[in-house]
Design a protein around this motif. Structure first.
Motif, mmCIF file in Angstrom:
data_model
loop_
_atom_site.group_PDB
_atom_site.id
_atom_site.type_symbol
_atom_site.label_atom_id
_atom_site.label_comp_id
_atom_site.label_asym_id
_atom_site.label_seq_id
_atom_site.Cartn_x
_atom_site.Cartn_y
_atom_site.Cartn_z
ATOM 1 N N ARG A 263 63.928 73.648 9.112
ATOM 2 C CA ARG A 263 64.119 74.170 10.457
ATOM 3 C C ARG A 263 65.439 74.942 10.534
ATOM 4 N NH1 ARG A 263 62.135 69.443 14.700
ATOM 5 N NH2 ARG A 263 60.013 69.256 13.892
ATOM 6 N N ALA A 264 65.421 75.996 11.342
ATOM 7 C CA ALA A 264 66.623 76.811 11.498
ATOM 8 C C ALA A 264 67.721 76.000 12.188
ATOM 9 C CB ALA A 264 66.293 78.044 12.330
ATOM 10 N N ARG A 265 68.955 76.213 11.757
ATOM 11 C CA ARG A 265 70.100 75.484 12.297
ATOM 12 C C ARG A 265 71.147 76.467 12.791
ATOM 13 N NH1 ARG A 265 69.635 69.777 12.770
ATOM 14 N NH2 ARG A 265 67.963 69.159 11.361
ATOM 15 N N THR A 266 71.993 75.986 13.703
ATOM 16 C CA THR A 266 73.109 76.796 14.164
ATOM 17 C C THR A 266 74.196 76.791 13.091
ATOM 18 O OG1 THR A 266 74.364 74.995 15.201
ATOM 19 C CG2 THR A 266 72.601 76.006 16.495
ATOM 20 N N ALA A 267 75.240 77.570 13.307
ATOM 21 C CA ALA A 267 76.335 77.633 12.343
ATOM 22 C C ALA A 267 77.044 76.296 12.199
ATOM 23 C CB ALA A 267 77.336 78.702 12.773
ATOM 24 N N PHE A 268 76.838 75.378 13.156
ATOM 25 C CA PHE A 268 77.523 74.081 13.127
ATOM 26 C C PHE A 268 76.571 72.932 12.788
ATOM 27 C CE2 PHE A 268 79.547 76.989 16.093
ATOM 28 C CZ PHE A 268 80.822 77.074 15.530
ATOM 29 N N GLY A 269 75.356 73.257 12.396
ATOM 30 C CA GLY A 269 74.425 72.250 11.915
ATOM 31 C C GLY A 269 73.426 71.743 12.925
ATOM 32 N N GLY A 270 73.500 72.174 14.171
ATOM 33 C CA GLY A 270 72.575 71.705 15.192
ATOM 34 C C GLY A 270 71.271 72.479 15.180
ATOM 35 N N ARG A 271 70.253 71.892 15.777
ATOM 36 C CA ARG A 271 68.986 72.596 15.895
ATOM 37 C C ARG A 271 69.100 73.708 16.926
ATOM 38 N NH1 ARG A 271 64.216 67.931 15.782
ATOM 39 N NH2 ARG A 271 64.659 67.175 13.664
ATOM 40 N N ILE A 272 68.522 74.833 16.599
ATOM 41 C CA ILE A 272 68.606 75.984 17.492
ATOM 42 C C ILE A 272 67.791 75.725 18.755
ATOM 43 C CG2 ILE A 272 67.938 78.401 17.782
ATOM 44 C CD1 ILE A 272 68.672 78.866 14.903
ATOM 45 N N THR A 273 68.398 75.986 19.905
ATOM 46 C CA THR A 273 67.713 75.851 21.179
ATOM 47 C C THR A 273 68.127 77.007 22.078
ATOM 48 O OG1 THR A 273 67.466 74.472 23.157
ATOM 49 C CG2 THR A 273 69.571 74.363 22.029
ATOM 50 N N LEU B 295 85.068 70.805 26.561
ATOM 51 C CA LEU B 295 84.168 71.927 26.274
ATOM 52 C C LEU B 295 84.956 73.224 26.126
ATOM 53 C CD1 LEU B 295 81.159 71.246 28.696
ATOM 54 C CD2 LEU B 295 81.464 70.513 26.326
ATOM 55 N N GLY B 296 86.014 73.366 26.932
ATOM 56 C CA GLY B 296 86.861 74.555 26.818
ATOM 57 C C GLY B 296 87.523 74.634 25.451
ATOM 58 N N ALA B 297 88.013 73.500 24.974
ATOM 59 C CA ALA B 297 88.610 73.462 23.636
ATOM 60 C C ALA B 297 87.560 73.787 22.577
ATOM 61 C CB ALA B 297 89.221 72.088 23.381
ATOM 62 N N ALA B 298 86.354 73.286 22.775
ATOM 63 C CA ALA B 298 85.274 73.544 21.826
ATOM 64 C C ALA B 298 84.946 75.034 21.776
ATOM 65 C CB ALA B 298 84.034 72.741 22.220
ATOM 66 N N TYR B 299 84.916 75.670 22.916
ATOM 67 C CA TYR B 299 84.632 77.108 22.988
ATOM 68 C C TYR B 299 85.657 77.896 22.176
ATOM 69 C CZ TYR B 299 84.229 81.760 25.122
ATOM 70 O OH TYR B 299 84.100 83.106 25.332
ATOM 71 N N TYR B 300 86.920 77.494 22.284
ATOM 72 C CA TYR B 300 87.983 78.193 21.552
ATOM 73 C C TYR B 300 87.849 77.978 20.041
ATOM 74 C CZ TYR B 300 92.669 79.489 20.021
ATOM 75 O OH TYR B 300 93.736 80.077 19.379
ATOM 76 N N VAL B 301 87.659 76.735 19.629
ATOM 77 C CA VAL B 301 87.546 76.416 18.199
ATOM 78 C C VAL B 301 86.338 77.127 17.584
ATOM 79 C CG1 VAL B 301 87.125 74.578 16.526
ATOM 80 C CG2 VAL B 301 88.735 74.208 18.407
ATOM 81 N N MET B 302 85.205 77.109 18.279
ATOM 82 C CA MET B 302 84.001 77.746 17.747
ATOM 83 C C MET B 302 84.177 79.249 17.609
ATOM 84 S SD MET B 302 80.787 75.716 19.466
ATOM 85 C CE MET B 302 81.130 76.435 21.067
ATOM 86 N N ALA B 303 84.839 79.853 18.590
ATOM 87 C CA ALA B 303 85.046 81.301 18.539
ATOM 88 C C ALA B 303 85.885 81.676 17.324
ATOM 89 C CB ALA B 303 85.711 81.772 19.831
ATOM 90 N N ARG B 304 86.934 80.926 17.048
ATOM 91 C CA ARG B 304 87.767 81.200 15.879
ATOM 92 C C ARG B 304 86.977 81.005 14.591
ATOM 93 N NH1 ARG B 304 93.056 82.096 16.373
ATOM 94 N NH2 ARG B 304 93.285 81.642 14.144
ATOM 95 N N ARG B 305 86.163 79.952 14.549
ATOM 96 C CA ARG B 305 85.391 79.672 13.326
ATOM 97 C C ARG B 305 84.360 80.762 13.060
ATOM 98 N NH1 ARG B 305 84.317 79.070 8.853
ATOM 99 N NH2 ARG B 305 83.567 77.201 7.766
ATOM 100 N N LEU B 306 83.798 81.319 14.120
ATOM 101 C CA LEU B 306 82.763 82.334 13.974
ATOM 102 C C LEU B 306 83.326 83.738 13.828
ATOM 103 C CD1 LEU B 306 80.213 81.016 16.638
ATOM 104 C CD2 LEU B 306 80.024 80.835 14.147
ATOM 105 N N GLY B 307 84.650 83.858 13.923
ATOM 106 C CA GLY B 307 85.269 85.170 13.775
ATOM 107 C C GLY B 307 85.020 86.083 14.960
ATOM 108 N N ALA B 308 84.920 85.523 16.150
ATOM 109 C CA ALA B 308 84.664 86.321 17.349
ATOM 110 C C ALA B 308 85.916 87.095 17.756
ATOM 111 C CB ALA B 308 84.227 85.405 18.488
#
Length: 305
Positions: A56-66, A211-224
């Motif tokens: 099954r397809a996964r997100t960049a962080f390992g979760g199932r795509i929804t 969630l705000g902290a998560a948004y920041y960390v994910m953006a940096r990890r994804l190179g946004a």
């Protein structure tokens, strides 16, 4: 005399004549057993086997795509439902808000903790074993005429949850998102307990800061593009400072730190078979630290009685 031709039948329905073979196992199948495939038809067993072997397809962080942020909708619904409960029965707030230690008077009133306390007064709060307050307080909000914000308290929190939560949930997947939200709420409550145990607090702000902290960390990890993300984070930290005199800064900061820790584990876990184990292990470590901190503070508070 010519020999009589053999009649082929479906392997699942021996009484049904069939001349079509499964393209995978080559057994004969009848029309009821035929399943459309990229080429020809397959039997039900081969279809099930193929489904098990497809990753099954996964997100960049390992979760199932929804594509539907269902958990965010549920969380908003739970907060709104709890708020309606508060309006119908205001005593819910005193019973379930986050409170490290307080006093319940003989008249049923709730009083600020003092040691030693007068006869007839009973200890209440996390120090009295009500550990559930560490999470239930995150689903309650100020009544319409209460505090500085009143009904704006839940309105602002739910709008923030709607805006940030949908983005984070889609990136993490539902399970990781739920864990992040609850651990951020728990982290905020534990810091309140450690720093201001006599201060009653409530609201989803700690979880939302996580969630705000998560948004920041994910953006940096994804190179946004970090320009907009940095502005968002600067606004979040500015609100943390401005609201310090109006709300529970401890809950905000605790949620922010817990959310950042969890998302760092999500984002930088190795992308192989160990990823889920590392992510779960980091969350378990955080839970253990929060439990130990809570236990130590409760021991300190109860020892002072």
């Amino acid at each position: 005399m010519e020999p009589e031709s053999a009649v082929t039948t479906c392997y699942r329905h021996p009484r049904v004549e069939s001349h079509v073979r499964c393209t995978r196992c080559e057994r004969h199948i009848c029309p009821d057993c035929m399943r459309e495939a990229a080429v020809g038809h397959q039997c039900p067993e081969c279809v099930r086997e193929g489904a098990r072997s497809v990753r099954r397809a996964r997100t960049a962080f390992g979760g199932r795509i929804t594509t539907v942020p269902l958990v965010t909708y549920v969380l908003i619904g739970l907060n709104v439902l709890a708020y309606v409960g508060e309006l119908v029965r205001p005593a819910i707030v005193d019973r379930f808000e986050m409170l490290g230690i307080g006093l319940l008077g003989p008249d049923g009133g709730h009083y600020v903790w003092q040691a030693p306390h007068p006869a007839g007064f009973q200890v209440e709060g996390v120090a009295d074993g009500e550990w559930y307050r560490l999470l239930t307080g995150a689903f309650l909000h100020l009544p319409p005429t209460g505090g500085t914000f009143g009904i704006l308290h839940i309105v602002m929190n739910m709008v923030s949850l709607w805006n940030i939560g949908r983005v984070v949930e889609v990136q993490l997947g539902r399970l990781r998102y739920v864990v992040l939200y609850l651990l951020s709420a728990l982290g905020g409550s534990v810091l309140v307990l450690l720093v201001a145990p006599t201060q009653p607090t409530l609201g989803a702000s700690g979880a939302i800061f996580g969630l705000g902290a998560a948004y920041y960390v994910m953006a940096r990890r994804l190179g946004a593009d970090m320009a907009q993300v940095n502005r968002f984070m600067a606004g979040l930290l500015l609100w943390l400072l401005i609201s310090a005199g109006l709300t529970s800064w401890q809950g905000h900061l605790g949620g922010l730190l817990a959310g950042a820790f969890v998302t760092l584990a999500y984002a930088y876990a190795p992308r192989d078979g160990r990823r889920a184990l590392v992510q779960a292990g980091a969350c378990a470590v955080l839970v253990a630290v929060l439990v130990v901190c809570t236990w130590a503070k409760v021991t300190e508070l109860t020892g002072a009685q």
